[in-house]
Design an enzyme around this catalytic site. Sequence first.
Site, PDB file in Angstrom:
ATOM      1  N   GLY A 114       7.127 -13.654  11.481  1.00 19.00           N
ATOM      2  CA  GLY A 114       6.647 -12.537  10.676  1.00 19.00           C
ATOM      3  C   GLY A 114       7.277 -12.509   9.306  1.00 19.00           C
ATOM      4  N   GLY A 152      10.022  -1.074 -10.223  1.00 18.57           N
ATOM      5  CA  GLY A 152       8.814  -1.635  -9.640  1.00 18.57           C
ATOM      6  C   GLY A 152       8.583  -1.033  -8.268  1.00 18.57           C
ATOM      7  N   GLY A 195      13.131  -7.654  -9.163  1.00 15.60           N
ATOM      8  CA  GLY A 195      12.207  -8.766  -8.967  1.00 15.60           C
ATOM      9  C   GLY A 195      12.678  -9.744  -7.917  1.00 15.60           C
ATOM     10  N   HIS A 231     -17.961  14.715   3.171  1.00 16.51           N
ATOM     11  CA  HIS A 231     -17.277  15.935   2.752  1.00 16.51           C
ATOM     12  C   HIS A 231     -16.778  16.677   3.995  1.00 16.51           C
ATOM     13  CE1 HIS A 231     -16.496  19.645   0.524  1.00 16.51           C
ATOM     14  NE2 HIS A 231     -17.085  20.291   1.528  1.00 16.51           N
TER      15      HIS A 231
END
Length: 468
Positions: free
Chosen positions: A40, A184, A273, A447
């Site tokens: 993973g 970020g 980063g 809606h």
Amino acid sequence: MADTSFDLIVIGSGPGGYTTAIRASQLGMKTAIIEREHLGGICLNWGCIPTKALLRSAEIYSNIKHAEAFGFTVEGKVTIDTKKVVERSRKVAAQLSGGVKHLMKKNKVTVFDGHGVLNGAGKVKVTKDDKPVADLTAKHIILATGARARSLPGLEPDGKLVWTYKEAMVPSTLPKSLLVIGSGAIGIEFASFYRQLGSDVTVVEVMDRVLPVEDEEISGLAKKAFEKQGMKIHLGTTVTALKKGIDTVTAVLKDKAGKESEITVERVILAVGIVGNVENIGLETTKVKVEKTHVVTDEYSRTAEPGIYAIGDLTGPPWLAHKAGHEGVICVEKIAGEKDVHPLNISNIPGCTYCTPQVASVGLTEAAAKAKGHEVRIGRYPFLANGKAIALGEPEGLVKTVFDKKTGELLGAHMIGAEVTELIQGFGIAKTLETTEAELMHAIFPHPTLSEMMHESVLDAYGKALNF
């Protein structure tokens, strides 16, 4: 003896690697995948998934604090069990890692536990703790080794006082004060998590706005929302030094004008980063080119070395899990000779930041569209005018759309507010289908839903908004 000859070998089992391996197996390729840590990869074990579990805990805590507004009385003080918050996050990651293991078995992908290194044309050497595991061969090898947190000179993380995302995900206690360097997606998500749980959070960003890749208007709204929550934000500012104490860090900040100031906090998170994991994978034995720590590829993920490909965070931006998976699928389909295989269109890749409020976008910002020469129509629709948002108690936010004035092409969509990370895919599909404003106007949105704001934003771009 285990098989050592394959049609395809994937090095790295993150969301790009394991998805690629599955698709290759579906296409009839004898496939192997090599993983040195956890199936993973970073995203599932130390990134996308466990951080969302943490953020969910923070969201629940925040909602409890406002329970009275919804008609509930919570007696006594609500306390935070940091250990249990972290434990839940780790359990979620472990469950999904086990799911990837099942997928590998289901799709007949051979898994090698170890570190894979290119060892000449079509060869990969696998070791574990410096001991040989296997020598593998394949006509095609896909590098999916991902990336790691970037470090800056003088600001290196030590795992104790200065954290990367890994330490930030497993705190033993909540720091009373925290400095986040970088605004970020990663930095802002952690800033949001810790602020919601009560930490005094300061964010420092070298650019002139938070979330600098987002549309400027959305960034401005995000900054206002964060400051309203109590975050302190320094823009156009750098951290020039970190002075470590016994259990605190004093950061030296320098603004655009060169003025210096200091702030003392318990912990620092470095979120400036990533760098690609290009070391120790045998690239020096190939013609593969590396620029700014990332492998150079063409539109089908091919490197300069025949038979070697690279995908995901190891290559160019955007560095997103869903981009990696799509890259890998395109790569193996091209290898297999599938018809109608098209290069990945980066402008159709949605980006999501799971802070509070959430931020999501796809395509060009207003400024980028204008810079490319487009004459634009801009639509806006505020959460405050949406019945579902008001009913949820989440009335702050905006849906913004950018259209080409001449053709009606949807150039971009930008959102801030509750659940926009789920809503953005509607515009992602619209861009993929090359939908125009006319088709979006004719689409019927249910809606009461938050998605109605998407419709109204399109209508607004053409002066036809019905509920604002």
